[in-house]
Design a protein around this motif. Structure first.
Motif, PDB file in Angstrom:
ATOM      1  N   TYR A  19       0.793  -1.224   0.000  1.00 14.13           N
ATOM      2  CA  TYR A  19       0.000   0.000   0.000  1.00 14.13           C
ATOM      3  C   TYR A  19       0.825   1.274   0.000  1.00 14.13           C
ATOM      4  O   TYR A  19       0.292   2.341  -0.216  1.00 14.13           O
ATOM      5  CB  TYR A  19      -0.978   0.013   1.178  1.00 14.13           C
ATOM      6  CG  TYR A  19      -0.336   0.093   2.539  1.00 14.13           C
ATOM      7  CD1 TYR A  19      -0.096   1.320   3.142  1.00 14.13           C
ATOM      8  CD2 TYR A  19       0.000  -1.049   3.238  1.00 14.13           C
ATOM      9  CE1 TYR A  19       0.477   1.392   4.389  1.00 14.13           C
ATOM     10  CE2 TYR A  19       0.562  -0.978   4.485  1.00 14.13           C
ATOM     11  CZ  TYR A  19       0.809   0.245   5.065  1.00 14.13           C
ATOM     12  OH  TYR A  19       1.371   0.319   6.295  1.00 14.13           O
ATOM     13  N   SER A  51       0.648   3.457  -3.350  1.00 14.61           N
ATOM     14  CA  SER A  51      -0.623   4.149  -3.558  1.00 14.61           C
ATOM     15  C   SER A  51      -0.809   5.270  -2.536  1.00 14.61           C
ATOM     16  O   SER A  51      -1.374   6.304  -2.859  1.00 14.61           O
ATOM     17  CB  SER A  51      -1.797   3.172  -3.510  1.00 14.61           C
ATOM     18  OG  SER A  51      -1.922   2.604  -2.226  1.00 14.61           O
ATOM     19  N   ARG A  63       1.464   8.049  -3.816  1.00 21.52           N
ATOM     20  CA  ARG A  63       0.864   8.632  -5.028  1.00 21.52           C
ATOM     21  C   ARG A  63      -0.385   9.435  -4.699  1.00 21.52           C
ATOM     22  O   ARG A  63      -0.614  10.501  -5.260  1.00 21.52           O
ATOM     23  CB  ARG A  63       0.524   7.532  -6.044  1.00 21.52           C
ATOM     24  CG  ARG A  63       1.686   7.165  -6.912  1.00 21.52           C
ATOM     25  CD  ARG A  63       1.244   6.274  -8.074  1.00 21.52           C
ATOM     26  NE  ARG A  63       2.126   5.122  -8.058  1.00 21.52           N
ATOM     27  CZ  ARG A  63       1.763   3.886  -7.769  1.00 21.52           C
ATOM     28  NH1 ARG A  63       0.521   3.596  -7.513  1.00 21.52           N
ATOM     29  NH2 ARG A  63       2.648   2.907  -7.759  1.00 21.52           N
ATOM     30  N   SER A  64      -1.195   8.923  -3.792  1.00 19.06           N
ATOM     31  CA  SER A  64      -2.415   9.637  -3.403  1.00 19.06           C
ATOM     32  C   SER A  64      -2.084  10.955  -2.723  1.00 19.06           C
ATOM     33  O   SER A  64      -2.721  11.976  -2.981  1.00 19.06           O
ATOM     34  CB  SER A  64      -3.264   8.785  -2.457  1.00 19.06           C
ATOM     35  OG  SER A  64      -3.763   7.669  -3.123  1.00 19.06           O
TER      36      SER A  64
END
Length: 131
Positions: A16, A19, A22-23
């Motif tokens: 995770y 992500s 990136r988020s």
């Protein structure tokens, strides 16, 4: 700094972490932050993450005392202004994690920023004669 440099760190699992990074980066871009600011946020995230890994924690399960230890350790090597900036960067991250429901509550919710002592303004010789 490139995102690929941040993909696999010691604290978050590869499942995770990319992500999450990136988020958070997407969030910063949506707020129209500059490239320099985004790189700064991501670098501060990496530094905090490395410190927390040494304590057996990740950004997602850090406690207030972990973050206070991180900032205290920084104060031993950095200027108070620098540490106050890092405090603000982490606060933005933890507010975002809370809004995204990645964490139930920010460990920084009741933390206060480091005190930055006032620096006396030095007058230049030209200023002294102007009076």
């Amino acid at each position: 700094m490139t995102l690929s440099r941040l993909r696999h760190g010691p604290a978050l699992t590869p499942d995770y972490r990319p992500s999450l990074v990136r988020s958070f980066e997407r969030h910063l871009r949506a707020e129209n932050r500059s490239e320099h600011t985004i790189a700064s946020y991501l670098e501060r995230l990496r530094q905090a993450e490395a410190f927390l890994a040494g304590r057996g924690r990740s950004l997602l399960d850090a406690r207030r005392e972990d973050l206070e230890a991180f900032l205290g350790e920084l104060l031993g090597r950095r200027a108070p202004e620098t540490v106050a900036t890092r405090y603000r960067r982490l606060r933005v991250l933890y507010r975002w994690l809370e809004e995204e429901e990645e964490i139930p509550a920010s460990p920084m919710a009741r933390m206060k920023p480091p005190i930055v002592p006032d620096q006396p303004v030095r007058s230049s010789p030209r200023t002294a004669y102007a009076a």
